[in-house]
Design a protein around this motif. Structure first.
Motif, mmCIF file in Angstrom:
data_model
loop_
_atom_site.group_PDB
_atom_site.id
_atom_site.type_symbol
_atom_site.label_atom_id
_atom_site.label_comp_id
_atom_site.label_asym_id
_atom_site.label_seq_id
_atom_site.Cartn_x
_atom_site.Cartn_y
_atom_site.Cartn_z
ATOM 1 N N ALA A 201 11.349 17.338 -0.001
ATOM 2 C CA ALA A 201 10.777 16.126 0.594
ATOM 3 C C ALA A 201 10.499 16.364 2.063
ATOM 4 C CB ALA A 201 11.725 14.942 0.430
ATOM 5 N N VAL A 202 9.310 15.986 2.515
ATOM 6 C CA VAL A 202 8.988 15.988 3.934
ATOM 7 C C VAL A 202 8.432 14.614 4.290
ATOM 8 C CG1 VAL A 202 8.546 18.460 4.068
ATOM 9 C CG2 VAL A 202 6.674 16.922 3.550
ATOM 10 N N CYS A 203 8.800 14.115 5.454
ATOM 11 C CA CYS A 203 8.324 12.779 5.831
ATOM 12 C C CYS A 203 8.177 12.657 7.340
ATOM 13 C CB CYS A 203 9.260 11.698 5.294
ATOM 14 S SG CYS A 203 10.831 11.574 6.155
ATOM 15 N N LYS A 204 7.350 11.704 7.707
ATOM 16 C CA LYS A 204 7.141 11.349 9.106
ATOM 17 C C LYS A 204 7.459 9.859 9.231
ATOM 18 C CE LYS A 204 3.620 13.066 11.211
ATOM 19 N NZ LYS A 204 2.208 13.346 11.624
ATOM 20 N N VAL A 205 8.321 9.531 10.167
ATOM 21 C CA VAL A 205 8.732 8.139 10.376
ATOM 22 C C VAL A 205 8.246 7.671 11.737
ATOM 23 C CG1 VAL A 205 10.699 6.569 10.561
ATOM 24 C CG2 VAL A 205 10.768 8.449 8.916
ATOM 25 N N ARG A 206 7.584 6.515 11.753
ATOM 26 C CA ARG A 206 7.116 5.911 12.994
ATOM 27 C C ARG A 206 7.530 4.440 13.009
ATOM 28 N NH1 ARG A 206 6.860 10.355 13.997
ATOM 29 N NH2 ARG A 206 5.137 11.672 14.741
ATOM 30 N N GLU A 207 8.263 4.064 14.066
ATOM 31 C CA GLU A 207 8.729 2.675 14.220
ATOM 32 C C GLU A 207 9.445 2.198 12.953
ATOM 33 O OE1 GLU A 207 5.323 0.407 15.371
ATOM 34 O OE2 GLU A 207 5.256 1.285 17.383
ATOM 35 N N ASP A 208 10.322 3.055 12.454
ATOM 36 C CA ASP A 208 11.172 2.749 11.297
ATOM 37 C C ASP A 208 10.393 2.505 10.014
ATOM 38 O OD1 ASP A 208 13.551 2.944 12.820
ATOM 39 O OD2 ASP A 208 13.272 0.901 13.546
ATOM 40 N N ARG A 209 9.192 3.047 9.938
ATOM 41 C CA ARG A 209 8.392 2.957 8.713
ATOM 42 C C ARG A 209 7.889 4.345 8.317
ATOM 43 N NH1 ARG A 209 7.043 -2.145 7.097
ATOM 44 N NH2 ARG A 209 7.608 -3.805 8.564
ATOM 45 N N PHE A 210 7.665 4.510 7.016
ATOM 46 C CA PHE A 210 7.128 5.768 6.528
ATOM 47 C C PHE A 210 5.654 5.895 6.923
ATOM 48 C CE2 PHE A 210 10.668 5.416 3.463
ATOM 49 C CZ PHE A 210 11.168 6.708 3.518
ATOM 50 N N ALA A 234 5.492 4.629 -0.616
ATOM 51 C CA ALA A 234 6.276 4.708 0.616
ATOM 52 C C ALA A 234 5.465 4.414 1.871
ATOM 53 C CB ALA A 234 6.910 6.091 0.735
ATOM 54 N N LYS A 235 4.196 4.769 1.863
ATOM 55 C CA LYS A 235 3.413 4.720 3.102
ATOM 56 C C LYS A 235 3.382 3.309 3.685
ATOM 57 C CE LYS A 235 -0.454 7.013 5.220
ATOM 58 N NZ LYS A 235 -1.549 7.977 5.010
ATOM 59 N N GLY A 236 3.833 3.199 4.932
ATOM 60 C CA GLY A 236 3.843 1.918 5.623
ATOM 61 C C GLY A 236 5.070 1.075 5.382
ATOM 62 N N LYS A 237 5.892 1.475 4.400
ATOM 63 C CA LYS A 237 7.092 0.689 4.091
ATOM 64 C C LYS A 237 8.178 0.942 5.129
ATOM 65 C CE LYS A 237 6.183 -1.065 -0.153
ATOM 66 N NZ LYS A 237 4.863 -0.496 -0.416
ATOM 67 N N GLU A 238 8.975 -0.079 5.366
ATOM 68 C CA GLU A 238 10.141 0.066 6.227
ATOM 69 C C GLU A 238 11.140 1.007 5.566
ATOM 70 O OE1 GLU A 238 13.549 -2.675 8.482
ATOM 71 O OE2 GLU A 238 12.044 -3.592 7.159
ATOM 72 N N VAL A 239 11.765 1.835 6.365
ATOM 73 C CA VAL A 239 12.739 2.783 5.821
ATOM 74 C C VAL A 239 14.055 2.061 5.582
ATOM 75 C CG1 VAL A 239 13.958 4.951 6.173
ATOM 76 C CG2 VAL A 239 11.632 4.676 7.046
ATOM 77 N N THR A 240 14.275 1.647 4.354
ATOM 78 C CA THR A 240 15.512 0.997 3.950
ATOM 79 C C THR A 240 16.072 1.700 2.719
ATOM 80 O OG1 THR A 240 14.469 -0.569 2.425
ATOM 81 C CG2 THR A 240 14.608 -1.223 4.749
ATOM 82 N N LEU A 241 17.325 1.424 2.438
ATOM 83 C CA LEU A 241 17.955 2.011 1.261
ATOM 84 C C LEU A 241 17.225 1.587 -0.006
ATOM 85 C CD1 LEU A 241 20.211 3.610 -0.099
ATOM 86 C CD2 LEU A 241 21.635 1.544 -0.010
ATOM 87 N N GLU A 242 16.825 0.329 -0.081
ATOM 88 C CA GLU A 242 16.130 -0.174 -1.271
ATOM 89 C C GLU A 242 14.790 0.534 -1.474
ATOM 90 O OE1 GLU A 242 17.481 -2.054 1.085
ATOM 91 O OE2 GLU A 242 19.193 -2.870 -0.043
ATOM 92 N N VAL A 243 14.068 0.757 -0.383
ATOM 93 C CA VAL A 243 12.780 1.446 -0.482
ATOM 94 C C VAL A 243 12.983 2.896 -0.920
ATOM 95 C CG1 VAL A 243 10.847 2.355 0.869
ATOM 96 C CG2 VAL A 243 11.536 -0.035 1.125
ATOM 97 N N ALA A 248 12.669 7.061 -5.199
ATOM 98 C CA ALA A 248 13.326 7.992 -6.114
ATOM 99 C C ALA A 248 13.035 7.636 -7.571
ATOM 100 C CB ALA A 248 14.829 7.997 -5.855
ATOM 101 N N ARG A 249 13.019 6.353 -7.883
ATOM 102 C CA ARG A 249 12.710 5.936 -9.256
ATOM 103 C C ARG A 249 11.267 6.303 -9.615
ATOM 104 N NH1 ARG A 249 16.359 1.572 -8.047
ATOM 105 N NH2 ARG A 249 14.689 0.380 -7.044
ATOM 106 N N LEU A 250 10.366 6.104 -8.673
ATOM 107 C CA LEU A 250 8.960 6.443 -8.926
ATOM 108 C C LEU A 250 8.741 7.957 -9.019
ATOM 109 C CD1 LEU A 250 7.214 3.880 -6.539
ATOM 110 C CD2 LEU A 250 7.212 3.845 -9.048
ATOM 111 N N ALA A 251 9.615 8.734 -8.384
ATOM 112 C CA ALA A 251 9.488 10.193 -8.436
ATOM 113 C C ALA A 251 9.700 10.739 -9.844
ATOM 114 C CB ALA A 251 10.478 10.845 -7.474
#
Length: 293
Positions: A201-210, A234-243, A248-251
């Motif tokens: 997994a690689v990700c970029k986080v900006r202002e606590d969002r993916f 994920a894109k644009g979603k807030e980085v939370t445990l639920e997200v 992971a479920r969608l993966a």
């Protein structure tokens, strides 16, 4: 003694491409950690070999003018995980490289050979998928650059045209810059084992969002795959445990896991969800973000 009919050991890339053009049925051997075993087991008996061991320069790792990182196809895995540029810019590739085999294997096994084997369990493949890597393929008269996803044709099968050699793996700047990443290999033991599952997994986080997320899976389908639906969610979603849990479920959805002696289909799908969640959460952390409860 190996049962081979001929051995070519060219000293330059141009000579190698010319030999392969004239003899397209030759089996290319790089580090030999797979080909020699297959010869020993008799599955390549009577083959002719084209050895690339004398092609100096194909093991080089460098940053190109546009920020693309070029990894020579003959770079051994030990060279990759010790390389300062890879450690600084693409540390997830170091994780994948050091998880491959044991020290003796990593000293000679090459990243190009790992890819060209077409093995779904290749430790470098899922990570390179997540990095949006490109492959540089050359013949005596032409070259083409293709995405990793266009290279894998099926279990153990790759889209190499007659006379074609993989010469470099290219990681574009946008594939790694500003990204946090994490690779998880799940196997029966910690070393010298084939992956039951690989998750990158690689990700970029900006202002606590993916701002961006890419997930590559190995041993989850007949070929390495990307989890495009999870990435789009994920894109644009807030980085939370639920997200992250939903990611992971969608993966699991694009996986076509199968039952084998290593693991059942249900267990592999369970692993995908659990390890995808862990990989994404750690990638967020390494990218400077925080997974809020």
């Amino acid at each position: 003694m190996f049962d081979i009919c001929e051995l070519h050991e060219p000293g330059t890339l141009e000579e190698a491409k010319a030999v392969l053009a004239a003899n397209p049925d030759l089996k290319v051997i790089a580090g030999g950690t797979d080909v020699l075993i297959r010869l020993q087991h008799g599955s390549l008996a009577g083959s002719g070999l084209l050895s690339l061991k004398n092609l100096h320069g194909l093991e080089e790792i460098a940053m190109l003018g546009d920020g693309t990182i070029s990894v020579g196809a003959m770079a051994p895995f030990t060279t990759i995980f010790r390389n300062g540029l890879i450690r600084e810019r693409v540390p997830i590739l170091c994780e994948a490289a050091v998880s491959m085999g044991g020290p003796q294997v990593r000293n000679v096994a090459t990243i190009g050979g790992n890819i060209c084997n077409g093995a779904v369990s290749a430790d470098s493949a899922s990570t390179l998928f997540a990095l949006d890597a490109l492959l540089k393929l050359e013949t005596a008269t032409d070259e083409r650059i293709i995405p990793m996803g266009d290279f894998y044709a099926g279990p153990g099968k790759v889209n190499l045209r007659p006379g074609e050699l993989l010469t470099a793996i290219l990681i574009p700047r946008e594939g790694y810059e500003g990204m946090g990443g994490h690779y998880i290999k799940y196997a029966m033991r910690k070393a010298m084992d084939i992956a039951t599952l690989g998750v990158a997994a690689v990700c970029k986080v900006r202002e606590d969002r993916f701002a961006d997320l890419r997930i590559g899976l190995g041993v989850a389908a007949p070929v390495p795959i990307r989890c495009f639906e999870a990435e789009a969610y994920a894109k644009g979603k807030e980085v939370t445990l639920e997200v992250v849990q939903e990611i992971a479920r969608l993966a699991v959805k694009p996986a076509r896991a199968r039952t084998s002696w290593r693991a059942s289909k249900d267990y592999r799908e369970h692993l995908i969800e659990v390890l995808a969640q862990r990989a994404v959460a750690e990638a967020v952390k390494r990218g400077g973000g925080c997974c809020a409860d």
